[in-house]
Motif scaffolding. Structure first.
Motif, PDB file in Angstrom:
ATOM      1  N   ARG A   6       0.847  -1.191   0.000  1.00  0.00           N
ATOM      2  CA  ARG A   6       0.000   0.000   0.000  1.00  0.00           C
ATOM      3  C   ARG A   6       0.883   1.241   0.000  1.00  0.00           C
ATOM      4  N   THR A   9      -0.722   7.789   2.437  1.00  0.00           N
ATOM      5  CA  THR A   9      -1.686   8.529   1.632  1.00  0.00           C
ATOM      6  C   THR A   9      -1.001   9.589   0.759  1.00  0.00           C
ATOM      7  N   ASN A  34       0.891   8.404  15.783  1.00  0.00           N
ATOM      8  CA  ASN A  34       1.494   9.211  14.719  1.00  0.00           C
ATOM      9  C   ASN A  34       0.580  10.350  14.322  1.00  0.00           C
ATOM     10  N   ASN A  66      -3.354   4.686  -1.784  1.00  0.00           N
ATOM     11  CA  ASN A  66      -4.237   5.304  -0.792  1.00  0.00           C
ATOM     12  C   ASN A  66      -4.234   6.817  -1.040  1.00  0.00           C
ATOM     13  N   ASN A  99      -9.074   7.464   1.522  1.00  0.00           N
ATOM     14  CA  ASN A  99      -8.859   7.648   2.964  1.00  0.00           C
ATOM     15  C   ASN A  99      -9.752   8.773   3.486  1.00  0.00           C
ATOM     16  N   LYS A 144     -11.510   3.663   3.249  1.00  0.00           N
ATOM     17  CA  LYS A 144     -10.921   3.304   4.545  1.00  0.00           C
ATOM     18  C   LYS A 144     -11.568   4.104   5.662  1.00  0.00           C
ATOM     19  N   THR A 172      -9.451  -1.046  10.006  1.00  0.00           N
ATOM     20  CA  THR A 172      -9.675   0.364  10.246  1.00  0.00           C
ATOM     21  C   THR A 172      -8.368   1.148  10.199  1.00  0.00           C
ATOM     22  N   SER A 194      -2.094   3.290  17.003  1.00  0.00           N
ATOM     23  CA  SER A 194      -2.147   2.007  16.284  1.00  0.00           C
ATOM     24  C   SER A 194      -1.435   0.946  17.109  1.00  0.00           C
ATOM     25  N   GLY A 195      -1.497  -0.286  16.633  1.00  0.00           N
ATOM     26  CA  GLY A 195      -0.818  -1.384  17.315  1.00  0.00           C
ATOM     27  C   GLY A 195      -1.733  -2.113  18.274  1.00  0.00           C
ATOM     28  N   GLY A 224      -3.869  -3.327  14.563  1.00  0.00           N
ATOM     29  CA  GLY A 224      -3.345  -4.082  15.697  1.00  0.00           C
ATOM     30  C   GLY A 224      -3.100  -5.548  15.425  1.00  0.00           C
ATOM     31  N   TYR A 245       0.723  -2.652   9.823  1.00  0.00           N
ATOM     32  CA  TYR A 245       1.744  -1.613   9.792  1.00  0.00           C
ATOM     33  C   TYR A 245       2.556  -1.681  11.089  1.00  0.00           C
ATOM     34  N   THR A 246       1.909  -1.413  12.230  1.00  0.00           N
ATOM     35  CA  THR A 246       2.631  -1.342  13.499  1.00  0.00           C
ATOM     36  C   THR A 246       3.228  -2.698  13.893  1.00  0.00           C
TER      37      THR A 246
HETATM   38  C1  LIG Z   1       3.433   5.965  10.974  1.00  0.00           C
HETATM   39  C2  LIG Z   1       2.084   5.647  10.398  1.00  0.00           C
HETATM   40  C3  LIG Z   1       1.633   6.323   9.268  1.00  0.00           C
HETATM   41  C4  LIG Z   1       0.372   6.044   8.727  1.00  0.00           C
HETATM   42  N1  LIG Z   1      -0.032   6.699   7.596  1.00  0.00           N
HETATM   43  C5  LIG Z   1      -1.225   6.395   7.054  1.00  0.00           C
HETATM   44  C6  LIG Z   1      -1.637   7.044   5.852  1.00  0.00           C
HETATM   45  O1  LIG Z   1      -0.934   7.878   5.298  1.00  0.00           O
HETATM   46  N2  LIG Z   1      -2.856   6.705   5.366  1.00  0.00           N
HETATM   47  C7  LIG Z   1      -3.664   5.765   5.940  1.00  0.00           C
HETATM   48  O2  LIG Z   1      -4.745   5.485   5.434  1.00  0.00           O
HETATM   49  N3  LIG Z   1      -3.294   5.144   7.077  1.00  0.00           N
HETATM   50  C8  LIG Z   1      -2.093   5.435   7.626  1.00  0.00           C
HETATM   51  N4  LIG Z   1      -1.712   4.797   8.780  1.00  0.00           N
HETATM   52  C9  LIG Z   1      -2.645   3.847   9.408  1.00  0.00           C
HETATM   53  C10 LIG Z   1      -2.313   2.399   9.040  1.00  0.00           C
HETATM   54  O3  LIG Z   1      -2.377   2.186   7.664  1.00  0.00           O
HETATM   55  C11 LIG Z   1      -3.277   1.453   9.756  1.00  0.00           C
HETATM   56  O4  LIG Z   1      -4.585   1.630   9.259  1.00  0.00           O
HETATM   57  C12 LIG Z   1      -3.299   1.658  11.268  1.00  0.00           C
HETATM   58  O5  LIG Z   1      -1.999   1.984  11.729  1.00  0.00           O
HETATM   59  C13 LIG Z   1      -3.804   0.442  12.019  1.00  0.00           C
HETATM   60  O6  LIG Z   1      -3.029  -0.692  11.705  1.00  0.00           O
HETATM   61  P1  LIG Z   1      -1.761  -1.184  12.554  1.00  0.00           P
HETATM   62  O7  LIG Z   1      -2.217  -1.302  13.988  1.00  0.00           O
HETATM   63  O8  LIG Z   1      -1.372  -2.478  11.921  1.00  0.00           O
HETATM   64  O9  LIG Z   1      -0.698  -0.142  12.386  1.00  0.00           O
HETATM   65  C14 LIG Z   1      -0.462   5.070   9.334  1.00  0.00           C
HETATM   66  C15 LIG Z   1      -0.006   4.390  10.481  1.00  0.00           C
HETATM   67  C16 LIG Z   1       1.252   4.664  11.007  1.00  0.00           C
HETATM   68  C17 LIG Z   1       1.717   3.929  12.247  1.00  0.00           C
END
Ligand SMILES: Cc1cc2nc3c(=O)[nH]c(=O)nc-3n(C[C@H](O)[C@H](O)[C@H](O)COP(=O)(O)O)c2cc1C
Length: 267
Positions: A6, A9, A34, A66, A99, A144, A172, A194-195, A224, A245-246
């Motif tokens: 991905r 954004t 973040n 995105n 997004n 999203k 989410t 996140s996480g 998470g 991501y996290t």
């Molecule tokens: C550092 C960081 C930057 C992120 N940037 C975006 C972004 O630009 N656009 C988006 O839709 N989500 C963004 N996210 C959200 C993640 O894509 C994801 O939806 C969210 O962190 C929950 O998943 P996770 O717990 O696996 O991180 C970002 C998350 C992190 C940690």
């Protein structure tokens, strides 16, 4: 289930994002806050980088773009930003993620009001049809959403998605809630969390959307996923695919192979 890349954004015009520091690790909770604020080089540069990289990619892979609006674009003109990104990403994207749920662009999440989302989706679907006709290639549009939605809001949005022919839902994004990290260092920093503290909430939101959408609108589950079991829970709640991501930041590439080994529906 498969792994997808991905990007984003991405916004129509380049923008620097928020001043640093803008990313905080809550290490003992395996969490991140973040407030990056869509720091990016703009859709033209983003799309040309992907086009260049694709020429060198051996296995092809699947790339989701995105897209978002620039910080300085007022919400009443947001549709123009999404249209510009849709057109700009079309030739190089395998799917487009709209997004509406980052907490770090002021007012962005207001676009999740059901009537706003319905209007935006209608315009984007019309453009999708036009671009499909001219390019001979259809690129699915996913949307999203945030985890901070009430059950009635989820029901309203699900109706909008079914009526509007949405191709996919990504649930989410990060949460603005701090209930799971109260008292931790950095908990009071502005931004999206996140996480691990997001795991259950995002799974609940996936299950709630799935109860309305059934198999009509496939769900990409994210939020998470820190273990293979978390990924399995997302699939059980109704997700067809997962993203993370996290978890990748805290557990690295072995998490991916662990998930692929144990979390696919056939496993
Ligand atoms: C550092 C960081 C930057 C992120 N940037 C975006 C972004 O630009 N656009 C988006 O839709 N989500 C963004 N996210 C959200 C993640 O894509 C994801 O939806 C969210 O962190 C929950 O998943 P996770 O717990 O696996 O991180 C970002 C998350 C992190 C940690």
């Amino acid at each position: 289930m498969c792994i997808r890349d991905r990007i984003g954004t991405i916004t129509p015009r380049p923008q620097p994002g928020n001043p640093q520091p803008r990313l905080f690790r809550i290490i003992d909770r395996e969490a991140i806050i973040n407030r990056m604020g869509f720091n990016n080089a703009g859709i033209e540069v983003g799309a040309s980088r992907v086009a260049a990289s694709r020429r060198f990619r051996k296995n092809g892979g699947i790339i989701g773009f995105n897209i978002g609006k620039n910080k300085l674009t007022p919400n009443e003109n947001a549709v123009d930003d999404y249209l510009a990104c849709l057109r700009g990403a079309w030739d190089v994207a395998d799917y487009i993620a709209v997004n509406l749920s980052s907490p770090n662009t002021p007012g962005l999440r207001d676009l999740q009001a059901a009537d706003e989302t319905a209007r935006l989706l209608e315009t984007l679907k019309q453009e999708q049809e036009k671009l499909t006709a001219t390019s001979g290639r259809r690129v699915p549009i996913a949307l999203k959403v945030a985890p901070d939605l009430e059950p009635s809001h989820i029901a309203d949005l699900a109706k909008v998605f079914l009526d509007g022919g949405l191709d996919g839902l990504i649930a989410t994004n990060t949460t603005i809630s701090r209930s799971e990290v109260a008292g931790c260092d950095y908990a009071s920093q502005a931004g999206g969390l996140s996480g691990a503290p997001l795991t259950s909430r995002s799974t609940e939101v996936i299950a709630a959307f799935h109860s309305h959408l059934g198999s009509e609108v496939p769900i990409i589950g994210v939020g998470g996923i820190m273990t293979a079991e978390d990924a399995r829970e997302k699939l059980k709640a109704g997700a067809k695919l997962v993203q993370l991501y996290t978890g990748f930041i805290y557990h690295g590439p072995p998490l991916i192979s662990e998930i692929l080994k144990t979390a696919s529906p056939s496993a």
